[in-house]
Design a protein around this motif. Sequence first.
Motif, PDB file in Angstrom:
ATOM      1  N   LEU A 110     -13.192  19.169   1.481  1.00  0.00           N
ATOM      2  CA  LEU A 110     -13.460  17.990   2.289  1.00  0.00           C
ATOM      3  C   LEU A 110     -12.302  16.997   2.257  1.00  0.00           C
ATOM      4  N   TRP A 111     -11.476  17.055   1.228  1.00  0.00           N
ATOM      5  CA  TRP A 111     -10.339  16.131   1.283  1.00  0.00           C
ATOM      6  C   TRP A 111      -8.998  16.835   1.451  1.00  0.00           C
ATOM      7  N   GLN A 112      -8.946  18.145   1.196  1.00  0.00           N
ATOM      8  CA  GLN A 112      -7.672  18.843   1.338  1.00  0.00           C
ATOM      9  C   GLN A 112      -7.586  19.641   2.629  1.00  0.00           C
ATOM     10  N   GLY A 113      -8.699  19.801   3.293  1.00  0.00           N
ATOM     11  CA  GLY A 113      -8.750  20.831   4.317  1.00  0.00           C
ATOM     12  C   GLY A 113      -8.405  20.397   5.729  1.00  0.00           C
ATOM     13  N   TRP A 114      -8.147  19.102   5.948  1.00  0.00           N
ATOM     14  CA  TRP A 114      -8.083  18.629   7.334  1.00  0.00           C
ATOM     15  C   TRP A 114      -6.673  18.541   7.893  1.00  0.00           C
ATOM     16  N   TRP A 115      -5.700  18.740   7.048  1.00  0.00           N
ATOM     17  CA  TRP A 115      -4.400  18.165   7.403  1.00  0.00           C
ATOM     18  C   TRP A 115      -3.474  19.090   8.165  1.00  0.00           C
ATOM     19  N   SER A 116      -4.027  19.906   9.013  1.00  0.00           N
ATOM     20  CA  SER A 116      -3.220  20.593  10.031  1.00  0.00           C
ATOM     21  C   SER A 116      -4.130  20.789  11.234  1.00  0.00           C
ATOM     22  N   PRO A 117      -3.557  20.880  12.414  1.00  0.00           N
ATOM     23  CA  PRO A 117      -4.401  20.891  13.635  1.00  0.00           C
ATOM     24  C   PRO A 117      -5.442  22.013  13.645  1.00  0.00           C
ATOM     25  N   PHE A 118      -5.008  23.222  13.352  1.00  0.00           N
ATOM     26  CA  PHE A 118      -5.971  24.330  13.380  1.00  0.00           C
ATOM     27  C   PHE A 118      -7.006  24.198  12.263  1.00  0.00           C
ATOM     28  N   SER A 119      -6.560  23.664  11.158  1.00  0.00           N
ATOM     29  CA  SER A 119      -7.506  23.463  10.056  1.00  0.00           C
ATOM     30  C   SER A 119      -8.614  22.519  10.484  1.00  0.00           C
ATOM     31  N   MET A 120      -8.212  21.443  11.146  1.00  0.00           N
ATOM     32  CA  MET A 120      -9.191  20.411  11.477  1.00  0.00           C
ATOM     33  C   MET A 120     -10.197  20.926  12.502  1.00  0.00           C
ATOM     34  N   VAL A 121      -9.697  21.704  13.462  1.00  0.00           N
ATOM     35  CA  VAL A 121     -10.566  22.101  14.569  1.00  0.00           C
ATOM     36  C   VAL A 121     -11.366  23.353  14.223  1.00  0.00           C
ATOM     37  N   ILE A 122     -10.742  24.297  13.529  1.00  0.00           N
ATOM     38  CA  ILE A 122     -11.379  25.601  13.333  1.00  0.00           C
ATOM     39  C   ILE A 122     -11.707  25.886  11.877  1.00  0.00           C
ATOM     40  N   PHE A 123     -10.658  25.943  11.050  1.00  0.00           N
ATOM     41  CA  PHE A 123     -10.830  26.581   9.747  1.00  0.00           C
ATOM     42  C   PHE A 123     -11.638  25.734   8.770  1.00  0.00           C
ATOM     43  N   ALA A 165     -15.235  13.549  -1.499  1.00  0.00           N
ATOM     44  CA  ALA A 165     -15.802  14.137  -0.285  1.00  0.00           C
ATOM     45  C   ALA A 165     -15.626  13.204   0.903  1.00  0.00           C
ATOM     46  N   TYR A 166     -15.583  11.905   0.638  1.00  0.00           N
ATOM     47  CA  TYR A 166     -15.558  10.944   1.744  1.00  0.00           C
ATOM     48  C   TYR A 166     -14.180  10.787   2.371  1.00  0.00           C
ATOM     49  N   VAL A 167     -13.202  11.451   1.779  1.00  0.00           N
ATOM     50  CA  VAL A 167     -11.909  11.521   2.470  1.00  0.00           C
ATOM     51  C   VAL A 167     -12.105  12.211   3.817  1.00  0.00           C
ATOM     52  N   ALA A 168     -13.132  13.047   3.888  1.00  0.00           N
ATOM     53  CA  ALA A 168     -13.415  13.738   5.147  1.00  0.00           C
ATOM     54  C   ALA A 168     -13.711  12.763   6.269  1.00  0.00           C
ATOM     55  N   LEU A 169     -14.124  11.538   5.924  1.00  0.00           N
ATOM     56  CA  LEU A 169     -14.415  10.572   6.971  1.00  0.00           C
ATOM     57  C   LEU A 169     -13.145  10.121   7.674  1.00  0.00           C
ATOM     58  N   LEU A 170     -12.015  10.172   6.982  1.00  0.00           N
ATOM     59  CA  LEU A 170     -10.782   9.656   7.581  1.00  0.00           C
ATOM     60  C   LEU A 170     -10.399  10.410   8.858  1.00  0.00           C
ATOM     61  N   PRO A 171     -10.286  11.735   8.813  1.00  0.00           N
ATOM     62  CA  PRO A 171      -9.941  12.411  10.073  1.00  0.00           C
ATOM     63  C   PRO A 171     -11.017  12.253  11.132  1.00  0.00           C
ATOM     64  N   ILE A 172     -12.263  12.141  10.708  1.00  0.00           N
ATOM     65  CA  ILE A 172     -13.331  11.956  11.691  1.00  0.00           C
ATOM     66  C   ILE A 172     -13.192  10.581  12.343  1.00  0.00           C
ATOM     67  N   LEU A 173     -12.938   9.571  11.501  1.00  0.00           N
ATOM     68  CA  LEU A 173     -12.754   8.221  12.056  1.00  0.00           C
ATOM     69  C   LEU A 173     -11.526   8.167  12.957  1.00  0.00           C
ATOM     70  N   TRP A 174     -10.490   8.847  12.523  1.00  0.00           N
ATOM     71  CA  TRP A 174      -9.263   8.872  13.325  1.00  0.00           C
ATOM     72  C   TRP A 174      -9.534   9.523  14.681  1.00  0.00           C
ATOM     73  N   PHE A 175     -10.291  10.619  14.644  1.00  0.00           N
ATOM     74  CA  PHE A 175     -10.639  11.335  15.862  1.00  0.00           C
ATOM     75  C   PHE A 175     -11.455  10.432  16.789  1.00  0.00           C
ATOM     76  N   LEU A 176     -12.436   9.735  16.200  1.00  0.00           N
ATOM     77  CA  LEU A 176     -13.257   8.818  16.993  1.00  0.00           C
ATOM     78  C   LEU A 176     -12.402   7.680  17.551  1.00  0.00           C
ATOM     79  N   PHE A 177     -11.457   7.225  16.722  1.00  0.00           N
ATOM     80  CA  PHE A 177     -10.573   6.147  17.152  1.00  0.00           C
ATOM     81  C   PHE A 177      -9.779   6.560  18.390  1.00  0.00           C
ATOM     82  N   LEU A 178      -9.272   7.792  18.368  1.00  0.00           N
ATOM     83  CA  LEU A 178      -8.500   8.282  19.517  1.00  0.00           C
ATOM     84  C   LEU A 178      -9.368   8.322  20.764  1.00  0.00           C
ATOM     85  N   ILE A 179     -10.600   8.766  20.598  1.00  0.00           N
ATOM     86  CA  ILE A 179     -11.499   8.863  21.742  1.00  0.00           C
ATOM     87  C   ILE A 179     -11.801   7.476  22.301  1.00  0.00           C
TER      88      ILE A 179
END
Length: 183
Positions: A110-123, A165-179
């Motif tokens: 949840l905190w290491q897994g987000w930091w590449s595009p394919f990781s975030m969307v798929i893996f 685990a809540y580091v996972a909120l960062l990419p989600i918030l970032w994604f929402l921010f972009l939208i």
Amino acid sequence: MSMPPQPQGNPYASAPPQGNPYATPHAPYGQPQQQPHYCQHPHPAAGYGQPMAGVPQVPACRVCASYPAAEVTIRGHVGMLIMMRFQKWPGPYCRTCGTAMRREATTNTLWQGWWSPFSMVIFNPYTIISNLVVRGKLNKLPEPGPAPYGARPDPGKSVLQRPAAYVALLPILWFLFLIVRGG
Ligand SMILES: [Zn+2]
């Protein structure tokens, strides 16, 4: 006369026992062919195989060797900008050991897994969902008996009680921010 030799077929008749002299060398070869000597020794494979046949084929936990255990594979994922790392730890695991490993792996993911595009969307979503399926299977198991080797990891706190685990909120918030910004 020269007739007598045949009536003395008796000595020849007893001689044909030629078979005997030949039979005696064959006998020693014949006996080893039965090879009761070798076969009487219990084969180790047979010795281990037979008790296994009587025991129900239930997987044992690979960590603490207790029953029951589920055949599950716990996964982890590390996404970095240019490379990704796929981790997996195949079981079987008992409920306690599997829960401990799953929580650790999921929290790290949840905190290491987000930091590449394919990781975030798929893996990373796949990894997290896969571990959720593992959680469901492990939770169906009853609590394992006492650990044969006395060592068993502590399941610890649930994933959502771990700050990492809540580091996972960062990419989600970032994604929402972009939208939101895009709108
Ligand atoms: Zn175990």
